[in-house]
Scaffold this motif. Structure first.
Motif, short mmCIF file in Angstrom:
data_model
loop_
_atom_site.label_atom_id
_atom_site.label_comp_id
_atom_site.label_asym_id
_atom_site.label_seq_id
_atom_site.Cartn_x
_atom_site.Cartn_y
_atom_site.Cartn_z
N GLU A 27 0.82 -1.21 0.00
CA GLU A 27 0.00 0.00 0.00
C GLU A 27 0.85 1.26 0.00
O GLU A 27 0.45 2.29 -0.52
N VAL A 28 2.04 1.21 0.62
CA VAL A 28 2.90 2.39 0.68
C VAL A 28 4.32 2.03 0.25
O VAL A 28 5.26 2.10 1.04
N PRO A 29 4.50 1.58 -1.00
CA PRO A 29 5.81 1.14 -1.41
C PRO A 29 6.82 2.26 -1.48
O PRO A 29 8.00 2.06 -1.27
N SER A 30 6.38 3.47 -1.81
CA SER A 30 7.33 4.56 -1.99
C SER A 30 7.82 5.12 -0.66
O SER A 30 8.87 5.74 -0.58
N MET A 31 7.08 4.90 0.41
CA MET A 31 7.46 5.48 1.70
C MET A 31 8.64 4.74 2.31
O MET A 31 9.49 5.35 2.95
N ASN A 32 8.67 3.43 2.16
CA ASN A 32 9.77 2.67 2.75
C ASN A 32 10.86 2.35 1.73
O ASN A 32 11.77 1.58 2.02
N GLY A 33 10.73 2.89 0.49
CA GLY A 33 11.78 2.73 -0.51
C GLY A 33 11.84 1.37 -1.16
O GLY A 33 12.81 1.05 -1.84
N LEU A 34 10.80 0.53 -1.01
CA LEU A 34 10.80 -0.78 -1.65
C LEU A 34 10.44 -0.65 -3.13
O LEU A 34 9.73 0.27 -3.53
N PRO A 35 10.92 -1.60 -3.97
CA PRO A 35 10.60 -1.55 -5.40
C PRO A 35 9.12 -1.82 -5.66
O PRO A 35 8.45 -2.44 -4.86
N ARG A 36 8.67 -1.37 -6.78
CA ARG A 36 7.29 -1.61 -7.20
C ARG A 36 7.23 -1.67 -8.72
O ARG A 36 8.07 -1.09 -9.42
N PHE A 37 6.23 -2.38 -9.24
CA PHE A 37 5.99 -2.46 -10.69
C PHE A 37 5.23 -1.19 -11.12
O PHE A 37 4.22 -0.82 -10.52
N THR A 38 5.73 -0.55 -12.14
CA THR A 38 5.09 0.69 -12.58
C THR A 38 3.89 0.45 -13.48
O THR A 38 3.04 1.33 -13.63
N GLU A 39 3.81 -0.71 -14.10
CA GLU A 39 2.70 -1.01 -15.02
C GLU A 39 2.55 -2.52 -15.13
O GLU A 39 3.51 -3.28 -14.92
N PRO A 40 1.34 -3.00 -15.45
CA PRO A 40 1.14 -4.45 -15.58
C PRO A 40 1.93 -4.99 -16.78
O PRO A 40 2.20 -4.30 -17.75
N ILE A 41 2.30 -6.26 -16.66
CA ILE A 41 2.95 -6.93 -17.79
C ILE A 41 1.86 -7.26 -18.82
O ILE A 41 0.88 -7.93 -18.48
N PRO A 42 1.98 -6.79 -20.06
CA PRO A 42 0.92 -7.04 -21.05
C PRO A 42 0.95 -8.48 -21.55
O PRO A 42 1.99 -9.15 -21.51
N ASN A 43 -0.21 -8.92 -22.02
CA ASN A 43 -0.26 -10.18 -22.76
C ASN A 43 0.23 -9.92 -24.18
O ASN A 43 -0.14 -8.92 -24.80
N VAL A 44 1.03 -10.81 -24.70
CA VAL A 44 1.65 -10.63 -26.01
C VAL A 44 1.22 -11.77 -26.92
O VAL A 44 1.25 -12.93 -26.51
N ALA A 52 9.33 -12.25 -30.02
CA ALA A 52 8.42 -11.70 -29.01
C ALA A 52 9.22 -10.94 -27.96
O ALA A 52 10.35 -11.33 -27.62
N GLU A 53 8.61 -9.87 -27.43
CA GLU A 53 9.22 -9.09 -26.35
C GLU A 53 8.18 -8.87 -25.26
O GLU A 53 7.08 -8.39 -25.53
N ILE A 54 8.57 -9.22 -24.01
CA ILE A 54 7.67 -9.07 -22.86
C ILE A 54 8.34 -8.11 -21.88
O ILE A 54 9.42 -8.42 -21.33
N PRO A 55 7.74 -6.95 -21.63
CA PRO A 55 8.39 -5.95 -20.76
C PRO A 55 8.03 -6.12 -19.28
O PRO A 55 6.92 -6.52 -18.93
N CYS A 56 8.99 -5.79 -18.44
CA CYS A 56 8.77 -5.69 -17.00
C CYS A 56 9.48 -4.42 -16.54
O CYS A 56 10.71 -4.30 -16.64
N VAL A 57 8.70 -3.46 -16.01
CA VAL A 57 9.25 -2.16 -15.61
C VAL A 57 9.09 -2.01 -14.10
O VAL A 57 7.99 -2.15 -13.56
N VAL A 58 10.23 -1.71 -13.43
CA VAL A 58 10.26 -1.66 -11.96
C VAL A 58 10.86 -0.32 -11.53
O VAL A 58 11.88 0.12 -12.07
#
Length: 410
Positions: A27-44, A52-58
């Motif tokens: 719920e508060v990933p940015s407050m304790n400095g933990l990583p988080r996913f910025t966007e869902p991984i799309p279906n390809v 094929a290319e599958i992105p993961c953005v953290v």
């Protein structure tokens, strides 16, 4: 080999080693400095054989590590910037501390499934994207009908099976574009340009069904594929003659026609009524024009003589039977000679306007027309005799009247 194994073990240790003081709160990933996913991984979705290319953005990855895992087999593919799998087709593209782009080269059907991007936080967090592999249609030859030979009147089933993903649909068409005559279960006949389904059932096949059929498999993934199946329908020869009586004049050329249908292909020839076979030479020209199971037979006879008149036969035969047709060639009378404008009393006639059995008159009766409408010498003599006769009759009457008068007076 040993050094590679040690490297893998170290990477596994680094990935699964907990980070001191790291507690993840989604719920508060940015407050304790933990990583988080910025966007869902799309279906390809990708076509077989493509990349094929599958992105993961953290964000805020820091000292944590990201790994790619294949869900179905639970095989670890990559850890951070390192490729673990021995599959040479898998690599990381544009990998930094934020973007982890899984690249799969020359995608195969076995690559279909879920791919997880996992972070080694406590507890671990992950996202899953699905790779769907489309496969163009392909016809299964050993489960499809080959070229077929059947007798006219029998029932025929043509079958075509195909594979692909999604499952392909089957469409039947004739190669020549002609419609396909079919019979429904109720006996009602229908004529369709195409037919859908793996099986094409033809009831009481006829020669009209003979030809090449295309079994076309498609599933929306190009290219569509087709298989060509030849249907041969055997039947004995049939023959018809457009004109059984043909007239011609001497010295002319004339052509006789016959039409045949047969399969297997028939032997076609002409002969005379005495059984002599006719072949092409200076006198005769024999031509055969083929179209599928149809043959147009033509016999041209040049410079007709008296002995050319009579009966001619066109014959056709194959392994199932034979038949023949007969044509009678008879002599036409030459056209009647032209009559001059004067001889017709001012009317111009053309050759052939009068049939042979009608006469233009005897020589004697036509002499009076030799000088147009003027009377000839004989006509003048005949007129003088009539005048003399009339004068004699008048004189006799006068004499009789005078005699009667004198008799009364005496």
């Amino acid at each position: 080999m040993g050094s590679r194994l040690r490297k893998v073990v170290i990477l596994f240790g680094l990935f699964f080693l907990p980070v001191k003081g790291a507690v993840w709160n989604p719920e508060v990933p940015s407050m304790n400095g933990l990583p988080r996913f910025t966007e869902p991984i799309p279906n390809v979705t990708v076509v077989l054989g493509r990349d094929a290319e599958i992105p993961c953005v953290v964000d805020n990855l820091g000292s944590y590590r990201a790994a790619w895992i294949k869900v179905k087999t639970k095989a670890i593919l990559t850890i951070y910037h390192h490729v673990i799998t021995r599959n040479y087709r898998i690599s990381l593209k544009e990998s930094d501390n934020r973007n982890f782009l899984l690249h799969i080269k020359d995608v195969q059907e076995s690559d279909r499934g879920g791919y997880m991007c996992q972070l080694n936080t406590i507890p671990m967090i992950s996202q899953v994207g699905y790779l769907d592999v489309l496969i163009p249609p392909d016809i299964i030859v050993d489960k499809s009908t080959a070229d077929m030979v059947t007798r006219e009147g029998s029932n025929v089933t043509l079958e075509c099976k195909a594979k692909g993903y999604p499952e392909p649909g089957i469409t039947w068409r004739r190669e020549d574009g002609e419609p396909i005559p079919l019979t429904q279960g109720s006996g009602h006949k229908i004529i369709n340009i195409s037919h859908e389904g793996e099986k094409l059932n033809i009831t009481r096949v006829t020669r009209l069904h003979m030809g090449a059929y295309l079994c076309i498999a498609s599933n929306g993934v190009p290219p569509s594929v087709s298989r060509r199946i030849l249907l041969h329908v055997h039947f004995p020869p049939v023959l018809w003659v457009p004109s059984q009586l043909v007239g011609a004049q001497l010295w002319q050329d004339v052509t006789l026609d016959c039409h045949t249908e047969a399969y297997p292909q028939s032997i076609n020839y002409w002969d005379r009524e005495d059984g002599r076979m006719i072949i092409s030479n200076e006198k005769y020209k024999v031509t055969l024009k083929y179209k599928s199971y149809k043959v147009h037979m033509r016999l041209t006879i040049r410079n007709i003589q008296k002995d050319d008149f009579g009966a001619y036969s066109c014959l056709t035969r194959n392994s199932l039977g034979m038949t023949e047709g007969s044509i009678k060639l008879y002599e036409l009378s030459p056209p009647t000679s032209a009559v001059s404008n004067d001889a017709a009393g001012g009317f111009k006639l053309i050759n052939g306007d009068f049939p042979k059995h009608q006469s233009l008159g005897s020589e004697k009766s036509s002499k009076g027309f030799e000088n147009g409408n003027k009377l000839g010498p004989q006509a003048g003599t005949g007129g003088s005799s009539v005048v003399t006769f009339q004068r004699s009759m008048l004189f006799c009457c006068l004499v009789r009247i005078l005699a009667n008068h004198m008799w009364k007076t005496t």
